[in-house]
Every structure is written in structure tokens, then in C-alpha cells.
Design a protein around this motif. Structure first.
Motif, mmCIF file in Angstrom:
data_model
loop_
_atom_site.group_PDB
_atom_site.id
_atom_site.type_symbol
_atom_site.label_atom_id
_atom_site.label_comp_id
_atom_site.label_asym_id
_atom_site.label_seq_id
_atom_site.Cartn_x
_atom_site.Cartn_y
_atom_site.Cartn_z
ATOM 1 N N VAL A 188 1.106 -1.587 0.280
ATOM 2 C CA VAL A 188 0.196 -0.240 0.110
ATOM 3 C C VAL A 188 0.901 1.183 -0.188
ATOM 4 O O VAL A 188 0.497 2.274 -0.615
ATOM 5 C CB VAL A 188 -0.867 -0.276 1.576
ATOM 6 C CG1 VAL A 188 -1.471 1.362 1.236
ATOM 7 C CG2 VAL A 188 -1.991 -1.581 1.335
ATOM 8 N N LEU A 189 1.974 1.273 0.763
ATOM 9 C CA LEU A 189 3.210 2.257 1.017
ATOM 10 C C LEU A 189 3.515 2.931 -0.591
ATOM 11 O O LEU A 189 3.816 3.699 -0.930
ATOM 12 C CB LEU A 189 3.612 2.240 2.162
ATOM 13 C CG LEU A 189 4.798 3.680 2.150
ATOM 14 C CD1 LEU A 189 3.759 4.684 2.454
ATOM 15 C CD2 LEU A 189 5.947 3.110 3.079
ATOM 16 N N ASP A 190 4.545 1.227 -0.719
ATOM 17 C CA ASP A 190 4.752 1.712 -2.008
ATOM 18 C C ASP A 190 3.775 2.280 -3.260
ATOM 19 O O ASP A 190 4.483 3.467 -3.695
ATOM 20 C CB ASP A 190 5.715 0.361 -3.101
ATOM 21 C CG ASP A 190 6.253 -0.140 -2.172
ATOM 22 O OD1 ASP A 190 7.160 0.841 -0.837
ATOM 23 O OD2 ASP A 190 6.523 -1.313 -1.674
ATOM 24 N N THR A 191 2.729 1.440 -3.169
ATOM 25 C CA THR A 191 2.053 2.492 -4.649
ATOM 26 C C THR A 191 1.040 3.167 -4.276
ATOM 27 O O THR A 191 0.863 4.495 -4.957
ATOM 28 C CB THR A 191 0.372 0.964 -4.558
ATOM 29 O OG1 THR A 191 1.355 -0.024 -4.533
ATOM 30 C CG2 THR A 191 -0.592 1.072 -5.470
ATOM 31 N N ALA A 192 1.147 3.514 -2.648
ATOM 32 C CA ALA A 192 0.184 4.777 -2.307
ATOM 33 C C ALA A 192 1.404 6.146 -2.977
ATOM 34 O O ALA A 192 1.278 7.358 -3.494
ATOM 35 C CB ALA A 192 0.071 4.846 -1.620
ATOM 36 N N CYS A 193 2.963 5.843 -2.954
ATOM 37 C CA CYS A 193 4.130 6.674 -2.798
ATOM 38 C C CYS A 193 4.158 6.826 -4.707
ATOM 39 O O CYS A 193 4.086 7.964 -5.337
ATOM 40 C CB CYS A 193 5.424 6.255 -2.571
ATOM 41 S SG CYS A 193 5.621 6.715 -0.901
ATOM 42 N N ALA A 194 3.810 5.917 -5.517
ATOM 43 C CA ALA A 194 3.848 5.264 -6.682
ATOM 44 C C ALA A 194 2.634 6.749 -7.535
ATOM 45 O O ALA A 194 3.283 7.138 -8.298
ATOM 46 C CB ALA A 194 4.264 4.453 -7.605
ATOM 47 N N THR A 195 1.928 6.267 -7.165
ATOM 48 C CA THR A 195 0.879 7.545 -7.084
ATOM 49 C C THR A 195 0.893 8.651 -7.723
ATOM 50 O O THR A 195 1.178 9.996 -7.836
ATOM 51 C CB THR A 195 -0.987 7.077 -6.680
ATOM 52 O OG1 THR A 195 -1.215 5.793 -7.214
ATOM 53 C CG2 THR A 195 -1.380 7.679 -6.947
ATOM 54 N N MET A 196 1.204 9.003 -6.029
ATOM 55 C CA MET A 196 1.861 10.289 -5.647
ATOM 56 C C MET A 196 3.310 10.968 -6.495
ATOM 57 O O MET A 196 2.974 12.086 -7.194
ATOM 58 C CB MET A 196 2.607 11.018 -3.810
ATOM 59 C CG MET A 196 2.826 12.201 -3.799
ATOM 60 S SD MET A 196 0.918 12.676 -3.367
ATOM 61 C CE MET A 196 1.476 14.769 -2.759
ATOM 62 N N ARG A 197 4.137 9.819 -7.232
ATOM 63 C CA ARG A 197 5.291 10.233 -8.260
ATOM 64 C C ARG A 197 4.139 11.173 -9.400
ATOM 65 O O ARG A 197 4.816 12.403 -9.727
ATOM 66 C CB ARG A 197 6.165 9.956 -8.465
ATOM 67 C CG ARG A 197 6.882 9.885 -9.235
ATOM 68 C CD ARG A 197 8.221 10.956 -8.774
ATOM 69 N NE ARG A 197 8.008 12.193 -9.611
ATOM 70 C CZ ARG A 197 8.371 12.926 -8.943
ATOM 71 N NH1 ARG A 197 9.269 13.113 -7.550
ATOM 72 N NH2 ARG A 197 7.849 14.452 -9.100
ATOM 73 N N ASP A 198 3.374 10.082 -9.547
ATOM 74 C CA ASP A 198 2.378 10.049 -10.789
ATOM 75 C C ASP A 198 2.094 11.588 -11.020
ATOM 76 O O ASP A 198 2.008 12.488 -12.260
ATOM 77 C CB ASP A 198 1.432 9.393 -10.855
ATOM 78 C CG ASP A 198 2.593 7.868 -11.835
ATOM 79 O OD1 ASP A 198 3.874 7.914 -12.401
ATOM 80 O OD2 ASP A 198 2.180 6.651 -11.721
ATOM 81 N N LEU A 199 0.903 11.961 -10.029
ATOM 82 C CA LEU A 199 0.690 12.928 -9.644
ATOM 83 C C LEU A 199 1.203 14.446 -9.519
ATOM 84 O O LEU A 199 1.066 15.048 -10.460
ATOM 85 C CB LEU A 199 -0.143 13.153 -8.360
ATOM 86 C CG LEU A 199 -1.271 11.886 -8.680
ATOM 87 C CD1 LEU A 199 -2.627 12.127 -7.152
ATOM 88 C CD2 LEU A 199 -2.037 12.213 -10.012
ATOM 89 N N LEU A 200 2.625 13.955 -9.464
ATOM 90 C CA LEU A 200 3.345 15.179 -9.556
ATOM 91 C C LEU A 200 4.428 15.257 -10.614
ATOM 92 O O LEU A 200 4.524 17.106 -11.491
ATOM 93 C CB LEU A 200 4.093 14.663 -8.150
ATOM 94 C CG LEU A 200 4.426 14.876 -6.691
ATOM 95 C CD1 LEU A 200 5.494 14.652 -6.034
ATOM 96 C CD2 LEU A 200 4.565 16.694 -6.134
ATOM 97 N N ASP A 201 4.194 14.568 -11.627
ATOM 98 C CA ASP A 201 4.715 14.584 -12.094
ATOM 99 C C ASP A 201 3.725 15.084 -13.288
ATOM 100 O O ASP A 201 3.883 15.755 -14.493
ATOM 101 C CB ASP A 201 5.358 13.348 -13.435
ATOM 102 C CG ASP A 201 6.343 13.556 -12.942
ATOM 103 O OD1 ASP A 201 7.448 13.187 -12.002
ATOM 104 O OD2 ASP A 201 7.138 11.835 -12.532
ATOM 105 N N THR A 202 2.795 15.409 -13.507
ATOM 106 C CA THR A 202 1.414 15.596 -14.572
ATOM 107 C C THR A 202 0.588 16.908 -13.279
ATOM 108 O O THR A 202 -0.094 17.752 -14.363
ATOM 109 C CB THR A 202 0.824 14.907 -14.552
ATOM 110 O OG1 THR A 202 -0.099 14.409 -12.918
ATOM 111 C CG2 THR A 202 0.921 12.662 -14.739
#
Length: 592
Positions: free
Chosen positions: A403-417
Motif C-alpha cells: 500500500v505504501l509503495d503504491t500510494a507513493c508511486a501514485t503521488m509521484r505520477d501526480l507530481l509529474d502531471t
């Protein structure tokens, strides 16, 4: 050599017993041998042949039974018989093999060596029988000259001595000087063959023993176990079996009249002196009353364990009796656990994200990552059903990391967009917080996704207040030092004391949705106002969950709530839907 008068020569009605010795018997340890034969001459001849013999620095003592019934009565009283010599077939002993079965199973004498004798050579048992009953030797009476009889007894006693030494090592816990789990289970299995009506099997666990071990050291923990063992021992009458079943779990087997769970818990009412340090101890007990019909020992221990776990969860420091409903619920949890493992393998678990807004500016402040489970037949399993199962089984560690890894990966994508909020909130279980590697896992998840600590918020529940203070403070302190914010989730539904709010390093309070839904009720509104005031005094941001209409938004804002989330703002969304919502989300939402 002494033929014990107290247990020995029984009057046959036709043969007088030898005159009893007037001297007191030697109290030193002896090798006890039971002779079962309906012929008094056999008893006398055996004693005469071995008179004065010392084996391995101990004398021989003979006990005598002239029938199977007499032998059974004696066997149930004796627990230290080195050897039994049995006449295989006689009018008054019935079948010798029936008595052998009684020795091994009903009397539970596993180490006792058995020698069969008969006056008829053609009655030799087959090899399978000898092996099944662990029969040491078989001889006709004609073969047993004095020398051969002595050799046979020496061999049997030596074997018994060796087996006792092995048994003592394999069935004894040297730390607490009690029988161990193997011994206890064997005794339970012996009881399977006969009903133990009005018996109780109780398991007693030391509360918070792991935390004590971590804080005080293993040497202190070992001494604490010894002290508890002695207290339990003193609280039980003779004849009750007390054993150490696990790391900090003791087991008791005895009659209902002898074993009283409340008394066992009260035996540590006063602080125990451990290495000169007074230490307050609390015990929890789960127990089962044995049924009238024999039941498998493994099932009895399982039932007592279920009761103990339920007591640890809901009734710490108390005792709880097993009920069939507990077993039904435990089996349901076991099924759910199996299904959860399969769901993880099949990737049926996924994350959804719910936006959090500033109630004054209506601007996006954060997202909460929420775990969901959708089955193959499109059913949703509520988190409040499967999360406790994951915590109890330990699955939460691997699941929480995902859950932690997936949520952090989503946050990274949102920052990039370019549509990311200030932070991503992830729920953390008390089990995860107690994992020594948790802090390193969080740092790794941030580093792998190029995030800073300020991008992450960890939500903990009030139940963490029950964790050891030093562990909790150090872990949360280290996380906040990385810039990670800490929020108390579902506030108001758990721990009753508020002192932990001042003690813990926190940033945010999230009031539970149950209070938000009660804003129309004067009592519910007062609680919401009190939480808002508490947050102001402690300098914490207060966020309201469960905002489902504009009226609730306005009321909470008036009370001083800074942030909120709920269906009126947005429902939890999967990642594609979230990105679409963020891209089309207006800069300001209307509260009305």
C-alpha cells in the motif's frame, strides 16, 4: 532387597503372606518392579532370586498383584515403575495383552519396561504385537533361571533409566522447571482414550510480555517467567498439571474443583520482585471445560487458544470460557484469511483515493489512500472485515508495504502531471509500527519514488496508545524528523485517555464520521465542538471525515474545522478516475 508390604503381598485366601519386615524401608531411590501372576510361588521365587541386588547404585523393590484388577488399581497409583513382569495367560489376569494395553494407554506409563512370561512355550506373541506395545522381552517360566532372570532385569532397568533421562530432557522446560509443551500435549492425548468429566484446560498468558522483554532485557524476562511459574504453582493443588506451553503462555489441566481461573489471575495481584525490582504483572486466561465424551487433545488446546486470543483482544487481565460461537467465528476468520491470501496472489486488492479539502478555501490539500478488495464475482469485502484478519495473521506487514509503495508511486505520477495535492495520506497498523524495519521501509518508499517527507502523511489509530511508550515515541519522532506528518484517524472511537495526544508527536486529528453524522443531534454537535477546541489548544489541524452535505460542511467550518473529506466533496476513486477528477476539479467548490 525389600518386598514392599504397603503395596505388595496381597492375601490370596489360600496362601499366607510372608511376615512383614519390622524395620522402616530405606527412603533412598529404588527401582520399582511389579510382578503380575496368580501363582504366589512365582512371586516368592522372583524375590528370592534377586535378593540383595543393587543395580546402578539403587536397590530393587517388588510390588505384587495376583489378578488383572489388582494390577490395574496399582498401575493407576504408580508413576515410577521401572519394570512389569506379566503372566501372559492366567485365570485371574485375563489376557496379559489387555493389561499391556492398559499400561501403555490408560496408565500412560510409556517408559516402563514390560516383560511377558508364560508356562506354555506356544503362546509367544507375534513381532507386530511386541513392537506395537513396546514389549521389552518374552520368556517362558522354565527359561528364567536365576542368572537369566537377573540379566533380564538388568537390561530392563538400564533401558528404563535411559528412557527416563531422554524423557526428562525432551519433556521438561529447564528455564521455569516445569513440564513443557510436548509433555502437556502427550498427557492430553492420553486423556483422549477416556472421558475426563468435570475437567478444565486453561491457558494463561502474561500480558505485554514482549514489550517487557524489549524494554527490560531477556534476562529480566526469563526471571519474570520463573516468578510467574512459581506463583501459578503455589496457586494450584497437588495433582494438577502445570506446564509452559509457549514463550509466555502456561497451561493447566485439572478438575474443575482444583482449577479456578480467577484465583490463577489473582496469584500475581501484588507486584513481583524480579532481580530486586518490583514489577506489576497482569495475566489473561482462556479456558475450556472438557466434554463428557473423549475429545482429541489438539482440538481442546485449539479451543482454549481461541478463548485466550479473544480474552487478550477484548478482556485483557480477565478470564474467558470457550463457547461454540467463538469456534464458528474463528473458522470464519480462517476461511477469510485463506481467501485473502488468494486475493493478494490474484491482485484483487487495489487502492482508491479520496480528496481532502480546505473548508475555508475549498482548495485540495491531500488525498487518503484506501485499500479495497473486490472478489472475482464482483463483491466488495469491507476493510473492517479483512484488515483485522490481516493484522492478526501478520499479512499486514507485506500488505502495508505494498500500500505504501503504491500510494507513493501514485503521488509521484501526480507530481509529474502537475495535479498533486500537498500530501498523500496512508493508513498504518499498530503491527507495522512495532516492526523494527518500518522506518527504513518508509524511507525506501519515498526515495524510490523521488518524494520528500512532506509529501507523505501516516494515519494511525488511537489503539497505538497501548503500545510501549519508548517504541512509539522513537518511531514517530524519527518519521516526523523526515518531514512526514502524523495524523490520528477515527478520533473518538478508541482509546479513552486523552493524555497520549500531548505525549505523541502529532500534526492532525481526524474526527470519525460517526460524529459528523450526528451534527443534527445536540449531543453529537457538542462532541464535534469539543474536538475542534481540543485541536486548537494542542496546536493540531482538525479534519472531519464523512461530510455528506453542505449543511455539515458549513457547521464544521463554523466550529473551526480546517479540513474535511466525504461524499459531498468526492467519493473514493481509482487512479484513472482520480486523475480525471483532479484535472477537471474547479479551483473553488461551493459549500452551499
Amino acid at each position: 532387597m525389600w518386598c514392599s508390604p504397603a503395596l505388595g503381598w496381597l492375601d490370596t485366601g489360600s496362601t499366607a503372606a510372608p511376615e512383614e519386615p519390622t524395620a522402616e524401608p530405606d527412603p533412598s531411590p529404588k527401582w520399582r518392579v511389579l510382578i503380575v501372576d496368580n501363582d504366589p510361588d512365582v512371586h516368592a521365587a522372583t524375590c528370592a532370586a534377586l535378593e540383595g541386588q543393587m543395580l546402578f547404585e539403587r536397590p530393587l523393590v517388588f510390588m505384587h498383584a495376583f489378578s488383572g484388577d489388582e494390577a490395574r488399581a496399582l498401575l493407576l497409583r504408580e508413576h515410577d515403575l521401572a519394570m512389569v513382569l506379566i503372566d501372559v495367560v492366567s485365570e485371574r489376569t485375563s489376557s496379559g495383552l489387555e493389561l499391556v494395553d492398559f499400561i501403555r494407554h490408560s496408565a500412560g506409563l510409556r517408559n516402563t519396561r514390560i516383560v511377558l512370561r508364560t508356562g506354555q512355550p506356544g503362546q509367544v506373541p507375534d513381532l507386530e504385537t511386541l513392537l506395537r506395545y513396546d514389549i521389552n522381552d518374552y520368556r517362558t517360566k522354565a527359561e528364567l533361571t536365576r542368572d537369566r532372570l537377573l540379566a533380564m532385569v538388568v537390561t530392563a532397568v538400564r533401558s528404563y533409566k535411559q528412557l527416563c533421562a531422554v524423557h526428562a530432557s525432551a519433556y521438561h522446560d529447564p528455564l521455569v522447571d516445569l513440564p513443557n509443551r510436548s509433555h502437556f500435549i502427550e498427557r492430553i492425548h492420553d486423556g483422549e482414550r477416556r472421558a475426563m468429566e468435570d475437567y478444565i484446560l486453561a491457558l494463561i498468558d502474561i500480558d505485554d510480555f514482549s514489550a517487557t522483554n524489549d524494554m527490560m532485557g531477556h534476562h529480566f524476562g526469563d526471571r519474570l517467567l520463573e516468578r510467574v511459574a512459581r506463583c501459578l504453582e503455589a496457586a494450584l493443588p497437588a495433582g494438577v498439571l502445570l506446564a509452559r506451553l509457549g514463550a509466555d503462555t502456561f497451561a493447566v489441566l485439572g478438575s474443575v474443583a482444583q482449577v479456578q481461573p480467577r484465583r490463577l489471575l489473582e496469584c500475581v495481584h501484588q507486584p513481583l520482585l524480579v532481580d530486586g525490582v518490583p514489577h506489576k504483572v497482569s495475566l489473561t486466561c482462556g479456558y475450556v471445560l472438557l466434554p463428557k465424551e473423549p475429545q482429541a487433545g489438539a482440538d481442546l488446546i485449539k479451543d482454549a487458544t481461541i478463548a485466550l486470543k479473544r480474552a487478550k483482544r477484548d478482556h485483557r487481565g480477565q478470564h474467558l470460557q470457550y463457547a461454540d460461537q467463538m469456534g464458528t467465528e474463528a473458522r470464519a476468520r480462517a476461511v477469510l484469511l485463506s481467501q485473502l491470501r488468494e486475493a493478494i496472489e490474484k491482485r484483487q486488492l487495489f487502492l482508491v483515493y479520496q480528496p481532502q479539502l480546505n473548508l475555508d478555501t475549498q482548495q485540495l490539500t491531500g488525498l487518503e489512500a484506501l485499500l479495497r478488495w473486490r472478489t472475482e464475482d464482483d463483491r466488495f469485502i469491507p476493510p473492517d472485515q479483512f484488515i483485522p484478519v490481516a493484522e492478526h495473521s501478520g499479512l499486514i506487514l507485506a500488505l502495508g508495504q505494498w500500500v505504501l509503495d503504491t500510494a507513493c508511486a501514485t503521488m509521484r505520477d501526480l507530481l509529474d502531471t502537475g495535479v498533486a495535492p500537498l500530501r498523500m495520506a496512508v493508513n498504518v497498523s499498530p503491527v507495522q509500527l512495532q516492526d523494527p524495519g518500518f522506518f527504513a521501509l518508509v524511507r525506501t518508499a519515498l526515495a524510490d519514488n523521488g518524494l520528500q517527507g512532506r509529501h507523505l502523511e501516516l494515519e494511525i489509530t488511537e489503539s497505538v496508545a497501548a503500545l510501549p511508550t519508548q517504541l512509539l515515541d522513537s518511531t514517530l519522532g524519527a518519521l516526523r524528523a523526515e518531514g512526514i506528518s502524523i495524523a490520528i484517524d477515527d478520533f473518538g472511537t478508541g482509546y479513552s485517555s486523552l493524555s497520549y495526544l500531548e505525549r505523541l508527536p502529532l500534526d492532525r486529528i481526524k474526527i470519525d464520521r460517526s460524529f459528523t453524522r450526528q451534527l443534527g443531534d445536540p449531543h453529537g454537535a457538542r462532541i464535534a465542538e469539543m474536538v475542534a477546541e481540543l485541536g486548537r489548544k494542542l496546536g493540531l489541524t482538525v479534519l472531519a471525515e464523512g461530510i455528506e452535505d453542505a449543511g455539515a460542511w458549513q457547521a464544521l467550518r463554523a466550529m473551526g474545522y480546517q479540513e474535511g473529506q466525504g461524499y459531498h466533496i468526492a467519493r473514493p476513486m481509482d487512479k484513472p478516475a482520480l486523475v480525471h477528477w483532479l484535472q477537471h476539479h474547479p479551483q473553488r467548490l461551493q459549500a452551499a
